[in-house]
Enzyme design. Structure first.
Site, PDB file in Angstrom:
ATOM      1  N   HIS A 100      -9.894  36.761  10.741  1.00 26.56           N
ATOM      2  CA  HIS A 100      -9.407  37.229  12.038  1.00 26.56           C
ATOM      3  C   HIS A 100      -9.851  38.675  12.213  1.00 26.56           C
ATOM      4  O   HIS A 100      -9.557  39.543  11.384  1.00 26.56           O
ATOM      5  CB  HIS A 100      -7.892  37.099  12.125  1.00 26.56           C
ATOM      6  CG  HIS A 100      -7.433  35.672  12.153  1.00 26.56           C
ATOM      7  ND1 HIS A 100      -6.260  35.245  11.563  1.00 26.56           N
ATOM      8  CD2 HIS A 100      -8.004  34.558  12.688  1.00 26.56           C
ATOM      9  CE1 HIS A 100      -6.134  33.936  11.744  1.00 26.56           C
ATOM     10  NE2 HIS A 100      -7.175  33.505  12.422  1.00 26.56           N
ATOM     11  N   ARG A 146      -9.123  38.744  17.915  1.00 29.26           N
ATOM     12  CA  ARG A 146      -8.781  37.907  16.758  1.00 29.26           C
ATOM     13  C   ARG A 146      -9.851  36.870  16.425  1.00 29.26           C
ATOM     14  O   ARG A 146     -10.200  36.667  15.270  1.00 29.26           O
ATOM     15  CB  ARG A 146      -7.442  37.206  17.040  1.00 29.26           C
ATOM     16  CG  ARG A 146      -7.056  36.092  16.074  1.00 29.26           C
ATOM     17  CD  ARG A 146      -5.781  35.423  16.569  1.00 29.26           C
ATOM     18  NE  ARG A 146      -5.466  34.185  15.881  1.00 29.26           N
ATOM     19  CZ  ARG A 146      -4.661  34.076  14.837  1.00 29.26           C
ATOM     20  NH1 ARG A 146      -4.109  35.165  14.325  1.00 29.26           N
ATOM     21  NH2 ARG A 146      -4.393  32.904  14.293  1.00 29.26           N
ATOM     22  N   ASN A 175      -9.385  30.060  11.645  1.00 30.07           N
ATOM     23  CA  ASN A 175      -8.467  29.492  10.657  1.00 30.07           C
ATOM     24  C   ASN A 175      -7.631  28.357  11.238  1.00 30.07           C
ATOM     25  O   ASN A 175      -6.566  28.021  10.717  1.00 30.07           O
ATOM     26  CB  ASN A 175      -7.552  30.560  10.059  1.00 30.07           C
ATOM     27  CG  ASN A 175      -7.028  30.137   8.699  1.00 30.07           C
ATOM     28  OD1 ASN A 175      -7.723  29.482   7.923  1.00 30.07           O
ATOM     29  ND2 ASN A 175      -5.784  30.498   8.396  1.00 30.07           N
ATOM     30  N   SER A 192      -3.815  39.741   7.270  1.00 31.67           N
ATOM     31  CA  SER A 192      -2.722  40.690   7.446  1.00 31.67           C
ATOM     32  C   SER A 192      -2.062  40.370   8.801  1.00 31.67           C
ATOM     33  O   SER A 192      -2.706  39.752   9.666  1.00 31.67           O
ATOM     34  CB  SER A 192      -3.237  42.143   7.444  1.00 31.67           C
ATOM     35  OG  SER A 192      -3.978  42.436   8.614  1.00 31.67           O
ATOM     36  N   GLU A 221      -1.185  37.517   3.146  1.00 28.78           N
ATOM     37  CA  GLU A 221      -0.973  38.440   4.260  1.00 28.78           C
ATOM     38  C   GLU A 221      -0.697  39.802   3.645  1.00 28.78           C
ATOM     39  O   GLU A 221       0.336  40.001   3.007  1.00 28.78           O
ATOM     40  CB  GLU A 221       0.212  37.996   5.126  1.00 28.78           C
ATOM     41  CG  GLU A 221       0.047  36.649   5.802  1.00 28.78           C
ATOM     42  CD  GLU A 221      -0.769  36.720   7.074  1.00 28.78           C
ATOM     43  OE1 GLU A 221      -1.056  37.852   7.523  1.00 28.78           O
ATOM     44  OE2 GLU A 221      -1.119  35.664   7.616  1.00 28.78           O
TER      45      GLU A 221
END
EC number: 3.4.17.-
Length: 416
Positions: free
Chosen positions: A179, A234, A250, A306, A381
């Protein structure tokens, strides 16, 4: 991995992507964290005002991180106060925070010098960094590409091996910047790459068992767009129906692709694409990893994202399904979290993707585990839990790298 649950577009056509080269301006925008027992009150505010969320809760009293444009701040304040919600300011002026983060340091030749991990960098400098790193360690590294992006950029990585020789050991694959806006993942994955050869004892021990394939930027088009035009971008940069741009890479992997953890709306941040594995970047990654699986096999895959400080195991497509070796995966995840906390006190939560963060079908981790029978796979993350969110200050790059490297070493100690 963090989704934008977009109930209306933040900047009209700029965020939806209908004007491909318009630069987004976030000056005066606030990022506010709301919490309360009744999340429906928060949903009502977001819906009524057409706001964007960086993070939405799975349960009552969880935090919701909301982006509020200047013209809606007064009404937002009024509605949140009337609803009795707790409020915390994350970014008083998102544009100012972004400007501070974008103080890119000039890159000096020679790999990971003293300044590389002190700031974020442009795409071209990341390519130079990888090439310089490889040149400095030519005896046991090579530049690899998994394929090309939609706009024709190479998806570039570094292959590192140990005493057994190139390609002789099971593969470990690390993906960063799936992303585009998750910049801390780029730098942290590069920190791991650097430590594989700088941390002589621990790195050598790992490289004598595994071949590492490190891809800091697996969404190069999106990353370039995030540095040059819209910091909050993104997806990738494919043009879709309705004039919108981007597939969520994703949600596009060809496993359990058609489900509730994504959307068919081409303008949504979690658009899964027109068909399983349709995006050029997904095709490249799946083909590359299949090649490794057909060779010495895939020992580990980690998809670095993240934010939220989570280290998660399969599955994302289902909250009830568990991987066959779930007990081993949970032990490894716990070891990662314990080691991370021991460095700077940063706390990570562990557990399966679906029950820990949200349902996500068509994700890479599930594909690796079930389609090519990778032995272990995780989704991370990284920092933080929301004080800064996606716009993490550069002074947190080195601490993130230090604690993540400690976690990686601890995790491997549990891998047989």
């Amino acid at each position: 991995m963090q989704p934008l649950l977009v109930l209306a577009t933040l900047l009209g056509s700029a965020l939806a992507g209908t004007i491909p080269l318009q630069s987004a301006n976030y000056h005066g925008y606030k990022v506010v964290r709301l919490s309360g027992e009744d999340t429906s009150k928060i949903s009502h505010i977001v819906s009524q005002l057409g706001l964007e969320t960086w993070k939405f809760p799975k349960s009552a009293n969880a935090n919701v991180d909301i982006v509020v444009p200047p013209k809606k701040i007064a009404e937002f304040e009024k509605m949140s106060h009337a609803a009795g919600l707790k409020k915390q300011i994350m970014h008083e002026d998102l544009g100012r925070s972004i400007a501070s983060e974008m103080s890119f340091r000039p890159y000096s030749y020679g790999g990971a010098n003293d300044t590389w991990f002190q700031s974020y960098h442009k795409y071209e400098d990341h390519l130079k960094f990888m090439k310089d790193f490889q040149s400095a360690h030519a005896e046991n590294t090579e530049i690899v590409t998994s394929g090309k992006s939609h706009e024709g950029r190479d998806i570039t990585g570094v292959h590192v091996w140990g005493s057994g020789g190139k390609g002789s050991k099971p593969a470990v694959v690390f993906h960063g910047t799936v992303h585009a806006r998750e910049w801390i993942t780029t730098m942290t994955v590069e920190y791991i790459l650097n430590q594989l050869l700088e941390d002589k004892e621990a790195g050598a021990a790992l490289l004598d068992k595994y071949d590492f394939y490190i891809f800091p930027i697996t969404n190069p088009d999106g990353f370039v767009f995030s540095t040059d035009h819209d910091r909050m971008w993104r997806k990738n940069r494919e043009q879709n129906e309705k004039g919108c741009y981007g597939t969520d890479l994703n949600r596009n992997w060809p496993y359990e692709w058609d489900g509730d953890g994504s959307t068919t709306d081409p303008c949504s941040e979690t658009y899964r694409g027109p068909s399983p594995g349709s995006a050029p970047e997904t095709k490249a990654s799946t083909s590359f990893i299949k090649g490794l699986a057909d060779g010495a096999g895939v020992k580990m895959f980690v998809d670095w994202h993240s934010y939220s400080q989570l280290f998660m195991t399969p599955y994302g497509y289902s909250c009830s399904a568990r991987a066959p070796n779930d007990d081993v995966l949970q032990e490894m995840a716990s070891s990662f979290a314990d080691a991370v906390k021991a460095v700077h006190g940063t706390s990570f939560t562990t557990g399966p993707i679906c029950s820990t963060i949200y349902q996500a079908n068509g994700n890479s981790v599930d594909w690796v585990v079930d389609e090519i029978k990778g032995e272990t796979a995780f989704a991370a993350e990284l920092r933080d839990t929301g004080m800064h969110g996606f716009v993490l200050p550069p002074d947190q790059i080195i601490p993130s790298g230090e604690e993540t490297w400690a976690g990686v070493k601890a995790m491997f100690s549990k891998l047989k």
